[in-house]
Scaffold this active site. Structure first.
Site, short mmCIF file in Angstrom:
data_model
loop_
_atom_site.label_atom_id
_atom_site.label_comp_id
_atom_site.label_asym_id
_atom_site.label_seq_id
_atom_site.Cartn_x
_atom_site.Cartn_y
_atom_site.Cartn_z
CG HIS A 75 -1.86 -1.11 1.32
ND1 HIS A 75 -1.57 -2.27 1.99
CD2 HIS A 75 -3.10 -1.28 0.82
CE1 HIS A 75 -2.58 -3.11 1.91
NE2 HIS A 75 -3.53 -2.53 1.19
CG HIS A 131 -7.17 2.21 1.76
ND1 HIS A 131 -5.94 2.06 1.15
CD2 HIS A 131 -7.81 1.02 1.63
CE1 HIS A 131 -5.85 0.84 0.67
NE2 HIS A 131 -6.97 0.18 0.95
CD GLU A 133 -3.41 3.14 -3.37
OE1 GLU A 133 -3.54 3.93 -4.33
OE2 GLU A 133 -3.82 1.97 -3.38
CB SER A 272 -6.22 -8.67 -0.62
OG SER A 272 -7.64 -8.52 -0.57
#
Length: 296
Positions: A75, A131, A133, A272
């Site tokens: 990420h 998040h 990222e 994922s």
């Protein structure tokens, strides 16, 4: 007899595969490694690696560590994380996805690329607030980027200033385009608006493929962790293509009633989702059909 098929296109993307490979290489050598945040948004895979010695830590815990190795997951991280690692003599094993890294560099260059006597440009990021990222992307702008989660939040944008729009890599291409069109409609005369479709095609390209897979089966079981952003996007596409689609995190979530009368059952997952977990779901389905207790 029911046919159970696992989608060949589902499973880890390149970035996740690389992060896990780097973690396993270090664990094979030393038996222990710190990872900043969950290495992947899938509890089963996190637990598997934890059993091998991967210890997940928070940013606060990172600040207390010295002279150790820490893995940065796909990420990505903001500049402050690298500064902490440098100050604490922490060796970084950097598994930032190349797509995310390039996006970070582009946002950083845009933000710092203006004249020294001019205000920093307005950076807007279409992504999920908080998040991992997105935190890394916002960090490239000293925390000043505006994050919008959907088209309903575009009132946060200042339409009297130049606008540079980027996207979290795992968001919907279609919604990004809707946001672009609405900003174009609102932007004031003389204001520069530039949009950059920075959505990872390893996710976006799975949408037509996974929709086709969903229509080829009577029942779809979509395997994904609750934290997976691309999992939510891909499952929504499955559900739209085949209403008899169910989101599960593991084989324990399977409702036997879903299987009744179904002759073609499809299993797919997020970028994922490990293949081994989808295989375990397949085996559990077969056991239920055969009236055997599922494997745990």
């Amino acid at each position: 007899m029911a046919i159970i098929e696992i989608d060949k296109g589902s499973g880890f993307c390149f970035g996740v595969t690389t992060a896990i490979r780097k973690a396993e290489e270090e664990l094979n050598e030393t038996g222990h490694l710190y990872c900043l945040g969950d290495i992947v948004h899938n509890t089963a895979e996190v637990d598997r690696l934890a059993s091998r010695g991967l210890e997940t830590i928070t940013h606060e815990q990172l600040k207390q560590l010295h002279d150790v190795k820490v893995l940065l997951r796909a990420h990505g991280e903001p500049p402050e994380t690298y500064e902490t690692a440098h100050n604490n003599h922490i060796e970084i094993i950097d598994a930032t996805c190349p797509v995310v890294l390039k996006l970070q560099q582009r946002i950083n260059a845009t933000y710092h690329g203006g004249e020294s006597n001019q205000p920093a440009p307005q950076i807007v990021i279409y992504g999920k607030r908080g998040h991992a990222e997105v935190l890394g992307l916002v960090g490239q702008t000293q925390g000043r980027a505006t994050v919008i989660e959907n088209i309903d939040e575009i009132d946060k944008i200042d339409y009297s200033r130049d606008i540079y729009l980027y996207s979290q890599t795992t968001k919907s291409v279609q919604e990004f385009q809707h946001i672009v069109e609405e900003i174009k409609r609102r932007v004031q005369p003389g204001v520069t608006f530039r949009s950059f479709d920075t959505i990872c095609r390893s996710v976006a390209n799975r949408i037509p493929q996974i929709r086709q897979f969903a229509t080829q089966h009577e029942l779809i079981l979509f395997v994904s962790g609750a934290k997976s952003s691309n999992g939510r996007i891909l499952f929504a596409e499955c559900k739209d293509a085949n209403p008899d689609s169910h989101l599960i995190s593991s084989e324990s979530d399977i409702d036997p009633s879903w299987l009744q009368g179904k002759e073609r059952i499809g299993i797919c997952g997020a970028t994922s989702t490990p293949r081994w977990l989808m295989q375990r779901v397949s085996e559990a389905i077969q056991n239920l059909i055969d009236n055997k207790p599922s494997k745990q």
